[in-house]
Design a protein around this motif. Structure first.
Motif, PDB file in Angstrom:
ATOM      1  N   LEU A  74       0.750  -1.388   0.215  1.00 46.74           N
ATOM      2  CA  LEU A  74      -0.028  -0.104   0.088  1.00 46.74           C
ATOM      3  C   LEU A  74       1.067   0.783  -0.294  1.00 46.74           C
ATOM      4  CD1 LEU A  74      -2.488  -1.241   3.148  1.00 46.74           C
ATOM      5  CD2 LEU A  74      -2.763  -0.461  -0.051  1.00 46.74           C
ATOM      6  N   ARG A  75       1.967   1.541   1.120  1.00 45.83           N
ATOM      7  CA  ARG A  75       2.860   2.426   1.171  1.00 45.83           C
ATOM      8  C   ARG A  75       3.502   2.571  -0.526  1.00 45.83           C
ATOM      9  NH1 ARG A  75       2.335   6.300   4.305  1.00 45.83           N
ATOM     10  NH2 ARG A  75       4.957   6.465   4.644  1.00 45.83           N
ATOM     11  N   ILE A  76       3.888   1.718  -1.007  1.00 48.56           N
ATOM     12  CA  ILE A  76       4.743   1.632  -2.044  1.00 48.56           C
ATOM     13  C   ILE A  76       3.660   2.025  -3.211  1.00 48.56           C
ATOM     14  CG2 ILE A  76       4.984   0.541  -4.123  1.00 48.56           C
ATOM     15  CD1 ILE A  76       7.358  -1.114  -2.453  1.00 48.56           C
ATOM     16  N   ALA A  77       2.139   2.260  -3.360  1.00 46.86           N
ATOM     17  CA  ALA A  77       1.816   2.263  -4.642  1.00 46.86           C
ATOM     18  C   ALA A  77       1.188   3.612  -4.352  1.00 46.86           C
ATOM     19  CB  ALA A  77       0.160   1.473  -4.152  1.00 46.86           C
ATOM     20  N   VAL A  82      12.496   5.017  -1.661  1.00 45.05           N
ATOM     21  CA  VAL A  82      13.722   4.230  -1.060  1.00 45.05           C
ATOM     22  C   VAL A  82      12.839   4.008   0.645  1.00 45.05           C
ATOM     23  CG1 VAL A  82      16.384   3.060  -0.822  1.00 45.05           C
ATOM     24  CG2 VAL A  82      15.351   4.039  -3.294  1.00 45.05           C
ATOM     25  N   LEU A  83      12.963   4.503   1.027  1.00 42.27           N
ATOM     26  CA  LEU A  83      13.172   4.669   2.588  1.00 42.27           C
ATOM     27  C   LEU A  83      12.170   3.580   2.920  1.00 42.27           C
ATOM     28  CD1 LEU A  83      14.326   5.426   5.265  1.00 42.27           C
ATOM     29  CD2 LEU A  83      12.602   7.350   5.237  1.00 42.27           C
ATOM     30  N   VAL A  84      10.705   3.733   2.550  1.00 43.04           N
ATOM     31  CA  VAL A  84       9.346   3.007   2.512  1.00 43.04           C
ATOM     32  C   VAL A  84      10.213   1.346   2.392  1.00 43.04           C
ATOM     33  CG1 VAL A  84       6.840   2.357   1.844  1.00 43.04           C
ATOM     34  CG2 VAL A  84       7.567   4.997   1.877  1.00 43.04           C
ATOM     35  N   VAL A  85      10.750   0.672   1.180  1.00 41.25           N
ATOM     36  CA  VAL A  85      10.846  -0.110   0.956  1.00 41.25           C
ATOM     37  C   VAL A  85      11.917  -0.694   2.101  1.00 41.25           C
ATOM     38  CG1 VAL A  85      12.144  -1.642  -0.481  1.00 41.25           C
ATOM     39  CG2 VAL A  85      10.745  -0.172  -1.501  1.00 41.25           C
ATOM     40  N   GLY A  86      12.716   0.543   2.624  1.00 36.49           N
ATOM     41  CA  GLY A  86      13.845  -0.058   3.467  1.00 36.49           C
ATOM     42  C   GLY A  86      13.923  -0.447   5.048  1.00 36.49           C
ATOM     43  N   LEU A 118       8.426  -4.415  15.516  1.00 38.91           N
ATOM     44  CA  LEU A 118       7.283  -3.910  15.119  1.00 38.91           C
ATOM     45  C   LEU A 118       6.724  -2.302  15.186  1.00 38.91           C
ATOM     46  CD1 LEU A 118       4.994  -6.857  14.429  1.00 38.91           C
ATOM     47  CD2 LEU A 118       6.490  -5.993  13.054  1.00 38.91           C
ATOM     48  N   VAL A 119       6.981  -2.145  16.429  1.00 44.03           N
ATOM     49  CA  VAL A 119       6.816  -0.978  17.417  1.00 44.03           C
ATOM     50  C   VAL A 119       7.806  -0.153  16.368  1.00 44.03           C
ATOM     51  CG1 VAL A 119       7.479   0.560  19.094  1.00 44.03           C
ATOM     52  CG2 VAL A 119       5.519  -2.016  18.591  1.00 44.03           C
ATOM     53  N   ALA A 120       9.227  -0.199  15.919  1.00 48.71           N
ATOM     54  CA  ALA A 120       9.984   0.741  15.679  1.00 48.71           C
ATOM     55  C   ALA A 120       9.135   0.808  14.720  1.00 48.71           C
ATOM     56  CB  ALA A 120      11.829  -0.453  16.034  1.00 48.71           C
ATOM     57  N   ALA A 121       9.391  -0.298  13.586  1.00 45.78           N
ATOM     58  CA  ALA A 121       8.766  -0.143  12.203  1.00 45.78           C
ATOM     59  C   ALA A 121       8.073   0.742  11.590  1.00 45.78           C
ATOM     60  CB  ALA A 121       8.742  -1.030  11.483  1.00 45.78           C
ATOM     61  N   ILE A 122       6.691   0.494  12.656  1.00 47.92           N
ATOM     62  CA  ILE A 122       5.524   1.504  12.995  1.00 47.92           C
ATOM     63  C   ILE A 122       5.960   3.186  13.368  1.00 47.92           C
ATOM     64  CG2 ILE A 122       3.291   1.996  13.361  1.00 47.92           C
ATOM     65  CD1 ILE A 122       3.639  -0.512  13.862  1.00 47.92           C
ATOM     66  N   GLY A 123       7.242   2.948  14.509  1.00 51.45           N
ATOM     67  CA  GLY A 123       7.278   4.662  14.785  1.00 51.45           C
ATOM     68  C   GLY A 123       8.032   5.268  13.457  1.00 51.45           C
ATOM     69  N   SER A 124       8.843   4.627  12.937  1.00 56.52           N
ATOM     70  CA  SER A 124       9.923   5.447  11.848  1.00 56.52           C
ATOM     71  C   SER A 124       8.606   5.849  10.717  1.00 56.52           C
ATOM     72  CB  SER A 124      10.693   4.427  11.876  1.00 56.52           C
ATOM     73  OG  SER A 124      10.855   2.936  10.850  1.00 56.52           O
ATOM     74  N   ASP A 125       7.987   4.725  10.441  1.00 52.78           N
ATOM     75  CA  ASP A 125       6.448   5.187   9.263  1.00 52.78           C
ATOM     76  C   ASP A 125       6.486   6.478   9.446  1.00 52.78           C
ATOM     77  OD1 ASP A 125       5.243   4.832   6.742  1.00 52.78           O
ATOM     78  OD2 ASP A 125       4.285   3.458   7.816  1.00 52.78           O
ATOM     79  N   TRP A 126       5.884   6.568  10.963  1.00 49.96           N
ATOM     80  CA  TRP A 126       5.249   7.821  11.198  1.00 49.96           C
ATOM     81  C   TRP A 126       6.467   8.936  10.813  1.00 49.96           C
ATOM     82  CZ3 TRP A 126       4.837  10.513  16.698  1.00 49.96           C
ATOM     83  CH2 TRP A 126       3.948  11.260  16.199  1.00 49.96           C
ATOM     84  N   LEU A 127       7.422   8.434  11.976  1.00 48.31           N
ATOM     85  CA  LEU A 127       8.280   9.949  11.831  1.00 48.31           C
ATOM     86  C   LEU A 127       9.279  10.308  10.701  1.00 48.31           C
ATOM     87  CD1 LEU A 127       9.706   9.211  15.644  1.00 48.31           C
ATOM     88  CD2 LEU A 127       8.126  11.277  14.704  1.00 48.31           C
ATOM     89  N   LEU A 128       9.749   9.226   9.553  1.00 47.68           N
ATOM     90  CA  LEU A 128      10.732   9.796   9.409  1.00 47.68           C
ATOM     91  C   LEU A 128      10.061   9.365   7.565  1.00 47.68           C
ATOM     92  CD1 LEU A 128      13.516   6.558  10.003  1.00 47.68           C
ATOM     93  CD2 LEU A 128      13.470   9.089  10.298  1.00 47.68           C
ATOM     94  N   ILE A 129       9.180   8.842   7.744  1.00 46.17           N
ATOM     95  CA  ILE A 129       8.329   8.774   6.131  1.00 46.17           C
ATOM     96  C   ILE A 129       7.593  10.092   6.100  1.00 46.17           C
ATOM     97  CG2 ILE A 129       7.533   7.719   3.961  1.00 46.17           C
ATOM     98  CD1 ILE A 129       8.592   5.282   5.738  1.00 46.17           C
ATOM     99  N   PRO A 130       7.963  11.079   5.118  1.00 46.96           N
ATOM    100  CA  PRO A 130       6.788  11.771   4.742  1.00 46.96           C
ATOM    101  C   PRO A 130       5.166  11.685   4.540  1.00 46.96           C
ATOM    102  CG  PRO A 130       8.354  12.516   3.109  1.00 46.96           C
ATOM    103  CD  PRO A 130       8.696  10.841   3.623  1.00 46.96           C
TER     104      PRO A 130
END
Length: 130
Positions: A74-77, A82-86, A118-130
């Motif tokens: 969903l995020r790639i769509a 590259v950050l999302v994929v990472g 999983l908490v780190a992945a969700i948190g980094s998605d929220w913080l890092l990915i615009p």
């Protein structure tokens, strides 16, 4: 061994002799033993066996892996980055590592790693990915 010793059950505790108290009847002793046995089985029923714990961790990791794959799609769509994929790729790898840890019997380590990862992945998605 005398005949009276053979009549007693192996699991029935022998009451301690009390100087001033009357001796308990055999029925009371058996009732206490049954209550103790029931409470022990209730406690054992609530705990997971190691095999059940491993299977539970493997199932949770598999569900997490499928969820991360869906979110990655969903995020790639919506944003091809590259950050999302990472981030989600690392979460997928983490789920695979937890499955392998659970297979080898390291369930506590796998549980902590899965939760923190999983908490780190969700948190980094929220913080890092615009």
């Amino acid at each position: 061994m005398s005949t009276s010793d053979q009549d007693q059950s192996v699991d029935t505790p022998i009451p301690a002799p009390d100087a001033g108290a009357a001796a308990e009847t055999e029925a009371e002793v058996e009732a206490e033993a049954e209550v103790e046995t029931e409470t022990e089985t209730e406690v054992e029923d609530r705990r997971l066996t190691p095999r059940q714990a491993r299977r539970l961790r493997i199932a949770l990791s598999s569900v997490g892996m499928v969820a991360m794959a869906v979110v990655l799609g969903l995020r790639i769509a919506s944003r091809s980055s590259v950050l999302v994929v990472g981030v989600y790729g690392l979460a997928l790898i983490l789920c695979g590592i937890v499955i392998e840890l659970s297979r080898t019997g390291r369930t506590r380590l796998g549980s902590w790693l899965l939760a923190v990862g999983l908490v780190a992945a969700i948190g980094s998605d929220w913080l890092l990915i615009p």
